[in-house]
Design an enzyme around this catalytic site. Structure first.
Site, PDB file in Angstrom:
ATOM      1  N   HIS A   1       0.835  -1.305  -0.045  1.00  0.00           N
ATOM      2  CA  HIS A   1       0.043   0.011   0.020  1.00  0.00           C
ATOM      3  C   HIS A   1       0.904   1.160   0.016  1.00  0.00           C
ATOM      4  O   HIS A   1       1.690   1.734   1.061  1.00  0.00           O
ATOM      5  CB  HIS A   1      -0.908   0.074   1.433  1.00  0.00           C
ATOM      6  CG  HIS A   1      -1.825   1.126   1.418  1.00  0.00           C
ATOM      7  ND1 HIS A   1      -3.120   1.022   1.768  1.00  0.00           N
ATOM      8  CD2 HIS A   1      -1.497   2.582   1.059  1.00  0.00           C
ATOM      9  CE1 HIS A   1      -3.716   2.232   1.791  1.00  0.00           C
ATOM     10  NE2 HIS A   1      -2.482   3.125   1.232  1.00  0.00           N
TER      11      HIS A   1
ATOM     12  N   HIS B   1       1.359   5.355  -1.882  1.00  0.00           N
ATOM     13  CA  HIS B   1       1.137   6.515  -2.446  1.00  0.00           C
ATOM     14  C   HIS B   1       2.490   6.985  -3.190  1.00  0.00           C
ATOM     15  O   HIS B   1       3.436   7.507  -2.480  1.00  0.00           O
ATOM     16  CB  HIS B   1       0.430   7.575  -1.519  1.00  0.00           C
ATOM     17  CG  HIS B   1      -0.847   7.394  -1.025  1.00  0.00           C
ATOM     18  ND1 HIS B   1      -2.119   7.465  -1.579  1.00  0.00           N
ATOM     19  CD2 HIS B   1      -0.984   6.559  -0.039  1.00  0.00           C
ATOM     20  CE1 HIS B   1      -3.056   6.617  -0.717  1.00  0.00           C
ATOM     21  NE2 HIS B   1      -2.262   6.134   0.296  1.00  0.00           N
TER      22      HIS B   1
ATOM     23  N   LYS C   1      -9.401  -0.480  -5.503  1.00  0.00           N
ATOM     24  CA  LYS C   1      -9.466   0.362  -4.287  1.00  0.00           C
ATOM     25  C   LYS C   1     -10.964   0.879  -4.030  1.00  0.00           C
ATOM     26  O   LYS C   1     -11.430   1.388  -4.799  1.00  0.00           O
ATOM     27  CB  LYS C   1      -8.451   1.377  -4.430  1.00  0.00           C
ATOM     28  CG  LYS C   1      -8.502   2.274  -3.077  1.00  0.00           C
ATOM     29  CD  LYS C   1      -7.753   1.585  -1.974  1.00  0.00           C
ATOM     30  CE  LYS C   1      -7.995   2.349  -0.584  1.00  0.00           C
ATOM     31  NZ  LYS C   1      -6.727   2.687  -0.163  1.00  0.00           N
TER      32      LYS C   1
ATOM     33  N   HIS D   1     -10.341   0.963   2.242  1.00  0.00           N
ATOM     34  CA  HIS D   1     -10.216   1.818   3.187  1.00  0.00           C
ATOM     35  C   HIS D   1     -11.158   2.114   4.068  1.00  0.00           C
ATOM     36  O   HIS D   1     -12.346   2.203   3.784  1.00  0.00           O
ATOM     37  CB  HIS D   1     -10.178   3.468   2.613  1.00  0.00           C
ATOM     38  CG  HIS D   1      -9.610   4.591   3.724  1.00  0.00           C
ATOM     39  ND1 HIS D   1      -8.530   5.186   3.658  1.00  0.00           N
ATOM     40  CD2 HIS D   1     -10.582   4.853   4.758  1.00  0.00           C
ATOM     41  CE1 HIS D   1      -8.500   5.825   4.711  1.00  0.00           C
ATOM     42  NE2 HIS D   1      -9.776   5.697   5.447  1.00  0.00           N
TER      43      HIS D   1
ATOM     44  N   HIS E   1      -4.380  -0.588   6.046  1.00  0.00           N
ATOM     45  CA  HIS E   1      -3.976   0.159   7.511  1.00  0.00           C
ATOM     46  C   HIS E   1      -4.792   0.045   8.459  1.00  0.00           C
ATOM     47  O   HIS E   1      -5.463   0.813   9.045  1.00  0.00           O
ATOM     48  CB  HIS E   1      -3.903   1.501   7.116  1.00  0.00           C
ATOM     49  CG  HIS E   1      -4.687   2.002   5.967  1.00  0.00           C
ATOM     50  ND1 HIS E   1      -6.050   1.924   6.397  1.00  0.00           N
ATOM     51  CD2 HIS E   1      -4.829   2.776   5.086  1.00  0.00           C
ATOM     52  CE1 HIS E   1      -6.921   2.747   5.380  1.00  0.00           C
ATOM     53  NE2 HIS E   1      -5.904   2.852   4.600  1.00  0.00           N
TER      54      HIS E   1
ATOM     55  N   ASP F   1       1.331   2.538   3.470  1.00  0.00           N
ATOM     56  CA  ASP F   1       0.652   3.839   3.408  1.00  0.00           C
ATOM     57  C   ASP F   1       1.552   5.063   3.317  1.00  0.00           C
ATOM     58  O   ASP F   1       1.073   6.239   3.828  1.00  0.00           O
ATOM     59  CB  ASP F   1      -0.504   3.904   4.279  1.00  0.00           C
ATOM     60  CG  ASP F   1      -1.704   4.856   4.005  1.00  0.00           C
ATOM     61  OD1 ASP F   1      -1.456   5.220   2.905  1.00  0.00           O
ATOM     62  OD2 ASP F   1      -2.402   4.952   4.791  1.00  0.00           O
TER      63      ASP F   1
HETATM   64  O1  DOR Z   1      -3.327   9.351   5.737  1.00  0.00           O
HETATM   65  C1  DOR Z   1      -3.666   9.264   4.688  1.00  0.00           C
HETATM   66  N1  DOR Z   1      -3.093   9.646   3.590  1.00  0.00           N
HETATM   67  N2  DOR Z   1      -4.796   8.226   4.562  1.00  0.00           N
HETATM   68  C2  DOR Z   1      -5.259   7.887   3.323  1.00  0.00           C
HETATM   69  O2  DOR Z   1      -6.078   7.097   3.226  1.00  0.00           O
HETATM   70  C3  DOR Z   1      -4.811   8.658   2.199  1.00  0.00           C
HETATM   71  C4  DOR Z   1      -3.536   9.323   2.374  1.00  0.00           C
HETATM   72  C5  DOR Z   1      -2.918  10.226   1.339  1.00  0.00           C
HETATM   73  O3  DOR Z   1      -3.510   9.780   0.055  1.00  0.00           O
HETATM   74  O4  DOR Z   1      -2.458  11.149   1.459  1.00  0.00           O
HETATM   75 ZN    ZN Z   2      -3.124   5.289   1.711  1.00  0.00          ZN
END
Ligand code: DOR
Ligand code: ZN
Length: 346
Positions: A14, A16, A100, A137, A175, A248
């Protein structure tokens, strides 16, 4: 005393990566240590169709540092108008590894997510039929539900009804931050798994709020009480195959975090492995680190584990940067609050 540890190269289930200048800035932080990552699709606009996933994948590959061997595992962002045929084709071609589910409004860039879960029934049935995992999520968005209860309430109100209505659907509760979430995953059988982040093994809600508000510890789902953090550590280090690493890692430029309305996300790509080695050593579980970071995830996703190895060695405290510079601006690296003695050998 163990001073060095060789593992199969880990994966991040997971992550970003964002896009543009931010993508270029953060990608090397992940490719340095990880072989593959499940790449979150919550861009603006989101990665909804197979064509959009293909284009995003191409941008990631183009941004790879020279010599990096890294495979982005693409994910489609589920909307109420997602076409089951598009999902089926994207999975059949090997382009996407998961879909997702963001409840609309739950977190960063989730506005195009799902409000009415009946409207995605057709997609979920297709996914159950072809074995394509749904990454979830797991928080309700009902403003009447306290933010610290939103994960536990989601299990009863949303996730359990979806799973009962869709036998065979493979689900990753992402998470996980509560004992309730852990127990739900444990009781879910072979089609159910949970990812655990690095930061939720380190911080509880006091770290965010006591003695001053610390925006770099704010993420969603928000860190809970200490009892939950301890349960998460036990799950991560206990060797249970249904739990694996999904960092995450979620970069935001400092200006967006240190603001009157700061964004959610902890950026852990840079120091996740040294932090995890520290945690597993503290729990007397260094022999289980490979399962958590390199074996349980591929097993759930029905992918082979990586053949390449990395070595972690214990030594002098690491001098890691407090922030990284990206073309989009500086991004603060998660501070675990203790010195990092474990290094990943270059
Ligand atoms: O803390 C987070 N940041 N939780 C999420 O679900 C999304 C993520 C983000 O894209 O910044
Ligand atoms: Zn995330």
């Amino acid at each position: 005393m163990t001073q060095s540890l060789t593992l199969r190269r880990p994966d991040d289930w997971h992550l970003h990566l964002r896009d543009g200048a931010m993508l270029e800035g953060v990608l090397p932080e992940t490719t340095r240590h990880f072989a593959r990552a499940i790449v979150m699709p919550n861009l603006v606009p989101p990665v909804v169709t197979a064509a959009e996933a293909q284009a995003y994948r191409d941008r990631i590959l183009k941004a790879l540092p020279a010599g990096a061997r890294f495979e982005p595992l693409m994910v489609l962002y589920l909307t109420e108008t997602t076409d089951p045929a598009d999902v089926r084709a994207a999975a059949a071609s090997g382009l996407v590894t998961a879909v997702k589910l963001y409840p609309a409004g739950a977190t960063t860039n989730s506005a195009s997510g799902v409000r009415d879960f009946d409207r995605v029934r057709g997609v979920l049935e297709t996914m159950a039929e072809i074995g394509l995992p749904l990454c979830v999520h797991g928080e309700v968005t009902d403003p009447a539900v306290d933010i610290f209860d939103r994960e536990a309430v989601f299990l009863d109100r949303v996730l359990d009804p979806i799973r009962r209505a869709t036998p065979g659907l493979r689900v990753v509760l992402e998470h996980v931050t509560t004992r309730e979430g852990l127990d739900y995953v444990r009781g879910g059988g072979p089609d159910m798994a949970g990812t655990l982040t690095t930061h939720h093994l380190i911080i509880n809600r006091n770290h965010i709020l006591a003695g001053g508000i610390r925006p770099h510890y704010y993420c969603l789902p928000v860190a809970k009480r200490e009892t939950h953090r301890l349960a998460l550590r036990a799950a991560a280090t206990g060797g249970e195959a249904c739990f694996f690493l999904g960092t995450d890692s979620a970069p935001h430029v400092d200006a967006a975090k240190e603001s009157g309305c700061g964004c959610a996300g902890c950026f852990t790509a840079t120091n996740t492995l040294p932090i995890l080695a520290h945690v597993f050593e503290e729990e007397g579980a260094l022999d289980r680190l490979e399962g958590f970071v390199s074996l349980h995830g591929p097993a759930f996703y029905r992918l082979p584990p990586n053949e390449e190895r990395i070595t972690l060695r214990k030594g002098e405290a690491l001098a890691l940067p407090a922030r990284i510079e990206t073309g989009a601006g500086p991004v603060t690296v998660f501070d675990p609050g203790f010195p990092l003695l474990w290094h990943v050998e270059p």
